[in-house]
Design an enzyme around this catalytic site. Structure first.
Site, PDB file in Angstrom:
ATOM      1  N   CYS A  88       0.813  -1.224   0.000  1.00 19.24           N
ATOM      2  CA  CYS A  88       0.000   0.000   0.000  1.00 19.24           C
ATOM      3  C   CYS A  88       0.847   1.275   0.000  1.00 19.24           C
ATOM      4  CB  CYS A  88      -0.989  -0.018   1.166  1.00 19.24           C
ATOM      5  SG  CYS A  88      -0.257   0.150   2.818  1.00 19.24           S
ATOM      6  N   HIS A 110      -5.779   1.986  -4.505  1.00 19.15           N
ATOM      7  CA  HIS A 110      -4.786   1.461  -3.552  1.00 19.15           C
ATOM      8  C   HIS A 110      -4.336   0.058  -3.938  1.00 19.15           C
ATOM      9  CE1 HIS A 110      -7.848  -0.872  -0.828  1.00 19.15           C
ATOM     10  NE2 HIS A 110      -8.236  -0.885  -2.083  1.00 19.15           N
ATOM     11  N   HIS A 170      -2.763   1.324   6.753  1.00 20.33           N
ATOM     12  CA  HIS A 170      -3.125   1.240   5.328  1.00 20.33           C
ATOM     13  C   HIS A 170      -3.294   2.637   4.755  1.00 20.33           C
ATOM     14  CE1 HIS A 170      -4.360  -0.848   1.730  1.00 20.33           C
ATOM     15  NE2 HIS A 170      -5.395  -0.024   1.612  1.00 20.33           N
TER      16      HIS A 170
END
Length: 344
Positions: free
Chosen positions: A259, A320, A308
């Site tokens: 990420c 993402h 994240h």
């Protein structure tokens, strides 16, 4: 006449052992009789557990990324210090050679003063503090000796700093190894769960993931949200060019990403350097707590520990790299716990 003896009683220890053994045997029998056959987890239950393991693996991945980044930084700093020490030692040798030349000239003009002989030793610091010794030297010699003293102190400080950083580097490498094992352990545990499924269930789960990837990598309605800036727009465009690229923990492109690897790479393509980890990226700019105020290209931080991150895509969507088994794709922000946005 027959003798009547009282039967020998078993010892208390033996009675206790026999009683305990009998009780255990009864309990085992009861458990065996009442135990239901182990129930196999269904596909949806396995998926839920695997998804949780993937999330835990991502948490560990961001810690791994942080340790890796620190290791690289320390290695560069140590290399710089070592280069400085090497150059400093050369300068020190030249200063000593210069003082030796002064002593040679003095010798030719009538002999070396005993104080100069002392200063030519490897450690003249003790003598510099003695005024009586300095009184016997020329101003040129005093200046040369002070330069030597300053250079020695500078080198000692740099060597001490290098020693400390080498210790920190060793500890960081240990931490890096632990986090790598933790990530791999979570992924192995997830794979073990997946292996309990039948071939049909595995195929169904794989098809489900493929549909999620496919539907989320196709063009979605992003609305007409404006970009946060020209560079944010460039970063978002760079990330869009990687849609469909697989998630791999610890990867920062260009053929795979995790990420924070995706977001740091994307901004790098726009000429902006941001930190490597999601936790650090959370502090890389101005925070935006209202989702309505987000603009395309803003970083979006999820979950309480900031493990994240993605790029705001507009219309409540984030672009993402989700987790192992998925690819870079769009996803509704409502599927995750939004914390805040960050405008770079």
């Amino acid at each position: 006449m027959a003798s009547h003896r009282r039967p020998k009683q078993p010892s208390r220890t033996r009675v206790t052992v026999l009683t305990t053994a009998a009780a255990a045997a009864v309990a085992l029998s009861a458990n065996a009789a009442n135990a239901a056959p182990s129930e196999k987890l269904g596909k949806d239950e396995v998926k839920a557990k695997v998804d949780k393991l993937y999330e835990q693996a991502e948490q560990a991945t961001e810690k791994y990324n942080g340790a890796k980044e620190k290791q690289q930084k320390l290695q560069k700093e140590i290399s710089t210090i070592q280069d400085n020490v090497a150059r400093g030692q050369q300068e020190l040798n030249k200063l000593r050679d210069g003082l030796g030349s002064l002593a040679t000239a003095q010798y030719r003009s009538g002999g070396i003063d005993s104080s100069v002989q002392l200063f030519l030793s490897s450690n003249p610091d003790d003598f510099l503090d003695k005024a009586s010794t300095l009184d016997q030297l020329s101003s040129q010699q005093v200046e040369a000796l002070k330069k030597i003293q300053d250079k020695q102190r500078e080198l000692a400080q740099e060597r001490a700093e290098a020693t400390d950083k080498l210790k920190d580097l060793a500890a960081t490498r240990t931490e890096l190894g632990k986090k790598k094992q933790e990530v791999q352990g979570k992924l192995a545990e997830a794979q073990k769960l997946l292996n309990t499924l039948t071939a049909k269930e595995k195929a169904a789960l794989a098809a489900q993931q493929a549909r999620a990837n496919r539907s989320s990598t196709e063009r979605v309605d992003l609305g007409d949200a404006p970009p946060a800036s020209g560079r944010a727009s460039a970063a978002f465009s760079a990330a869009q060019s990687k849609i469909g690229t697989p998630y791999v923990y610890g990867a920062s492109g260009p053929s795979s990403f995790d990420c924070s690897g995706l977001t740091s790479w994307a901004y790098g393509q726009a000429g902006v350097s941001i930190p490597r980890t999601s936790e650090a990226q959370a502090n890389a700019g101005t925070r935006i707590y209202n989702q309505a105020d987000l603009k395309v290209g803003d970083l979006v931080i999820f979950y309480g520990d900031y493990h994240h991150v993605g790029l705001y895509a507009g219309n409540g969507q984030v672009l993402h790299a989700p987790h192992t088994g998925a690819v870079v794709r769009y996803e509704a922000m409502s599927n995750m716990t939004f914390e805040f946005g960050v405008r770079i």
